[in-house]
Design an enzyme around this catalytic site. Structure first.
Site, PDB file in Angstrom:
ATOM      1  N   ASP A   1      -2.646   5.418  36.439  1.00 37.80           N
ATOM      2  CA  ASP A   1      -3.308   7.274  35.236  1.00 37.80           C
ATOM      3  C   ASP A   1      -4.847   6.452  35.895  1.00 37.80           C
ATOM      4  O   ASP A   1      -5.789   6.440  34.686  1.00 37.80           O
ATOM      5  CB  ASP A   1      -2.652   6.697  33.739  1.00 37.80           C
TER       6      ASP A   1
ATOM      7  N   GLN B   1      -1.268  14.801  22.879  1.00 40.30           N
ATOM      8  CA  GLN B   1      -1.956  15.042  24.623  1.00 40.30           C
ATOM      9  C   GLN B   1      -1.136  15.991  25.448  1.00 40.30           C
ATOM     10  O   GLN B   1      -1.068  16.001  26.166  1.00 40.30           O
ATOM     11  CB  GLN B   1      -2.276  13.418  25.029  1.00 40.30           C
TER      12      GLN B   1
ATOM     13  N   GLY C   1       6.695  -0.199  35.652  1.00 38.71           N
ATOM     14  CA  GLY C   1       5.427  -0.462  35.326  1.00 38.71           C
ATOM     15  C   GLY C   1       4.655  -0.518  34.134  1.00 38.71           C
ATOM     16  O   GLY C   1       3.349  -1.435  34.044  1.00 38.71           O
ATOM     17  N   HIS C   2       5.610  -0.139  33.359  1.00 41.22           N
ATOM     18  CA  HIS C   2       4.760  -0.801  31.487  1.00 41.22           C
ATOM     19  C   HIS C   2       5.146  -2.161  32.079  1.00 41.22           C
ATOM     20  O   HIS C   2       4.339  -3.592  30.893  1.00 41.22           O
ATOM     21  CB  HIS C   2       6.003  -0.315  30.695  1.00 41.22           C
TER      22      HIS C   2
ATOM     23  N   GLY D   1       6.739   4.979  25.509  1.00 37.56           N
ATOM     24  CA  GLY D   1       8.656   4.729  25.810  1.00 37.56           C
ATOM     25  C   GLY D   1       8.574   5.186  26.852  1.00 37.56           C
ATOM     26  O   GLY D   1       8.520   5.923  28.280  1.00 37.56           O
TER      27      GLY D   1
ATOM     28  N   LYS E   1       6.503   4.777  40.299  1.00 37.14           N
ATOM     29  CA  LYS E   1       7.798   4.879  38.926  1.00 37.14           C
ATOM     30  C   LYS E   1       7.016   5.090  37.664  1.00 37.14           C
ATOM     31  O   LYS E   1       5.113   5.681  37.451  1.00 37.14           O
ATOM     32  CB  LYS E   1       7.850   3.088  37.991  1.00 37.14           C
TER      33      LYS E   1
ATOM     34  N   GLN F   1      -7.090   8.299  33.489  1.00 36.35           N
ATOM     35  CA  GLN F   1      -6.717   7.606  31.711  1.00 36.35           C
ATOM     36  C   GLN F   1      -7.896   6.672  31.644  1.00 36.35           C
ATOM     37  O   GLN F   1      -8.311   6.346  30.765  1.00 36.35           O
ATOM     38  CB  GLN F   1      -5.352   8.047  31.073  1.00 36.35           C
TER      39      GLN F   1
HETATM   40  P1  AMP Z   1       3.239   6.493  29.646  1.00 38.37           P
HETATM   41  O1  AMP Z   1       4.093   5.687  28.996  1.00 38.37           O
HETATM   42  O2  AMP Z   1       3.277   6.625  30.941  1.00 38.37           O
HETATM   43  O3  AMP Z   1       1.572   6.574  28.638  1.00 38.37           O
HETATM   44  O4  AMP Z   1       2.408   4.926  30.021  1.00 38.37           O
HETATM   45  C1  AMP Z   1       1.748   4.108  29.537  1.00 38.37           C
HETATM   46  C2  AMP Z   1       1.160   2.970  30.351  1.00 38.37           C
HETATM   47  O5  AMP Z   1       1.795   2.351  31.725  1.00 38.37           O
HETATM   48  C3  AMP Z   1       0.173   3.222  30.826  1.00 38.37           C
HETATM   49  O6  AMP Z   1      -1.707   3.300  30.924  1.00 38.37           O
HETATM   50  C4  AMP Z   1       0.572   3.827  32.479  1.00 38.37           C
HETATM   51  O7  AMP Z   1      -0.461   3.936  33.455  1.00 38.37           O
HETATM   52  C5  AMP Z   1       0.835   2.500  32.712  1.00 38.37           C
HETATM   53  N1  AMP Z   1       2.155   2.681  33.896  1.00 38.37           N
HETATM   54  C6  AMP Z   1       2.979   4.138  33.680  1.00 38.37           C
HETATM   55  N2  AMP Z   1       3.362   4.175  34.403  1.00 38.37           N
HETATM   56  C7  AMP Z   1       2.958   2.469  35.495  1.00 38.37           C
HETATM   57  C8  AMP Z   1       3.157   2.101  37.354  1.00 38.37           C
HETATM   58  N3  AMP Z   1       3.914   3.096  37.783  1.00 38.37           N
HETATM   59  N4  AMP Z   1       2.418   1.649  37.588  1.00 38.37           N
HETATM   60  C9  AMP Z   1       1.978   0.410  36.661  1.00 38.37           C
HETATM   61  N5  AMP Z   1       1.165   1.521  34.941  1.00 38.37           N
HETATM   62  C10 AMP Z   1       2.111   2.648  34.622  1.00 38.37           C
END
Ligand code: AMP
Length: 285
Positions: A154, A61, A36-37, A31, A188, A157
Site C-alpha cells: 500500500d 476508510q 504479508g502481515h 485482520g 498477498k 498509504q
Molecule cells: P490491511 O490489513 O490490508 O490493511 O494491511 C495491513 C498492513 O499490511 C498494511 O501496512 C499493508 O501494506 C500490509 N500488507 C498487506 N499485504 C501485504 C503484502 N502482500 N506484503 C507486505 N505487506 C502487506
C-alpha cells in the site's frame, strides 16, 4: 499473547512495558491475516522489545457501496498466526471502542490537505486516506509506539502516513516493509479471497505488469510514460481485467512524473471482475 479489546487494557500493558524500559512496535492491520502481515510482525519483533498488532476493520476508510460489510474476518486464525510470529498483544476493539460517538462516525478527522491523498487510489476513493490517517492517529495515541510497520504493497498509504507523522510531529519511526507475494507472483492480499479460480488466474496480470515495468527500467528505459504504456497494454490484453489506474508518480509526493528517477513509484489498481487489486514497484536510488 494478550488479547485486548479495550483501549484501557492496551494502555495498561504498554505502560508496564515502558516502565521496564522496553521499546514497542505497532503493526496496524484490518485482520484476515496472511504472510504479508506476518512479515510486518517479523520485522517488528526483530527490532522492538514488544509488538502490538491491531486487528480492526476501520469503517471510516470505506465509502458507502465498498466492501466494509463483506470484508473477510477470521479472528481465531489471526490470533494463531500472530502467536506463531511472536506478537505480544493483539488489539481487537469494537467499532464503538474506536469511535465513541457510535456507529463508526466521528466529528474529528485527521486529513492531509495537499494533493497527495487525491492521487492514485484517492481518485476513486476520495475519503479513504482521511479514514486511514484518522484511525492510525488513534492507534498511535493508544499504543504510543516507538516504531510502526507498514507494507510497501500500500505504497500510497505508506507515503501518506510518513507525511502525517512528519506534519503532526509524532515521534514514531515509520518502517516500510517489502511486498510479500504468492509463489506465482500475485501480491498477498486479504481481498484475494474474493477471486474465483478464473479470476485468480487473470489477477496475475498485475504482477506480470510489475515485472515488465521493472525489467524495462532495469534495461535503462527512462521515459516513465513508455513504461506505463507497456504495463497498460499488458493488462488490457486480459479480458477479465479493467484498469482503474496505472501511473508513474514521485514516491514521496505522489505527483505524476514522466522521467524515471528514484524514488519513482509505478502503481496500479485493477479490477478483476468486481475485485479491486493494487500492486506497485519502486525505483530505488
Ligand atoms: P490491511 O490489513 O490490508 O490493511 O494491511 C495491513 C498492513 O499490511 C498494511 O501496512 C499493508 O501494506 C500490509 N500488507 C498487506 N499485504 C501485504 C503484502 N502482500 N506484503 C507486505 N505487506 C502487506
Amino acid at each position: 499473547m494478550i488479547i485486548a479489546t479495550t483501549i484501557e487494557d492496551v494502555r495498561c500493558a504498554v505502560r508496564a512495558w515502558k516502565q521496564e524500559g522496553l521499546t514497542v512496535g505497532l503493526v496496524p492491520t484490518m485482520g484476515y491475516l496472511h504472510e504479508g502481515h506476518a512479515s510486518l510482525v517479523d520485522a517488528a519483533v526483530a527490532s522492538c522489545d514488544r509488538v502490538v498488532t491491531s486487528d480492526f476493520v476501520n469503517p471510516t476508510q470505506f465509502a458507502p457501496g465498498e466492501d466494509l460489510e463483506s470484508y473477510p474476518r477470521d479472528f481465531d486464525h489471526d490470533c494463531a498466526l500472530l502467536e506463531e510470529h511472536g506478537c505480544d498483544l493483539v488489539f481487537y476493539p469494537s467499532v464503538d471502542e474506536m469511535y465513541p460517538d457510535g456507529g463508526g462516525t466521528t466529528d474529528t478527522y485527521v486529513e492531509i490537505l495537499n494533493n497527495m491523498p487525491k492521487q492514485l487510489c484517492g481518485k476513486t476513493r476520495p475519503i479513504h486516506f482521511r479514514g486511514v490517517c484518522t484511525v492510525v492517529s488513534k492507534l498511535f495515541n493508544i499504543v504510543t509506539p516507538d516504531k510502526a510497520f507498514f507494507g510497501q504493497k500500500d505504497a500510497q498509504q505508506l507515503a501518506v502516513i510518513r507525511k502525517m507523522v512528519r506534519d503532526l510531529l509524532y515521534g514514531i519511526e515509520i518502517v516500510g516493509c517489502p511486498i510479500v507475494r504468492e509463489a506465482d507472483g500475485l501480491a498477498k492480499s486479504s481481498r484475494n479471497t474474493y477471486l474465483n479460480p478464473e479470476e485468480r488466474k487473470a489477477a496475475l496480470v498485475l504482477s506480470q505488469a510489475v515485472r515488465l515495468g521493472e525489467s524495462m527500467v532495469a534495461e535503462g528505459e527512462a521515459n516513465a510514460d513508455e513504461v506505463v504504456r507497456a504495463m497498460t497494454e499488458l493488462i488490457q490484453a486480459e479480458p477479465l481485467a479493467r484498469i482503474d489506474y496505472v501511473e508513474a508518480v514521485d514516491g514521496v509526493t505522489m505527483e505524476n512524473v514522466s522521467v524515471v528517477k528514484a524514488p519513482t513509484l509505478f502503481a496500479m489498481a485493477v479490477y478483476i471482475g468486481t475485485t479491486r487489486l493494487i500492486d506497485n514497484f519502486s525505483v530505488e536510488a
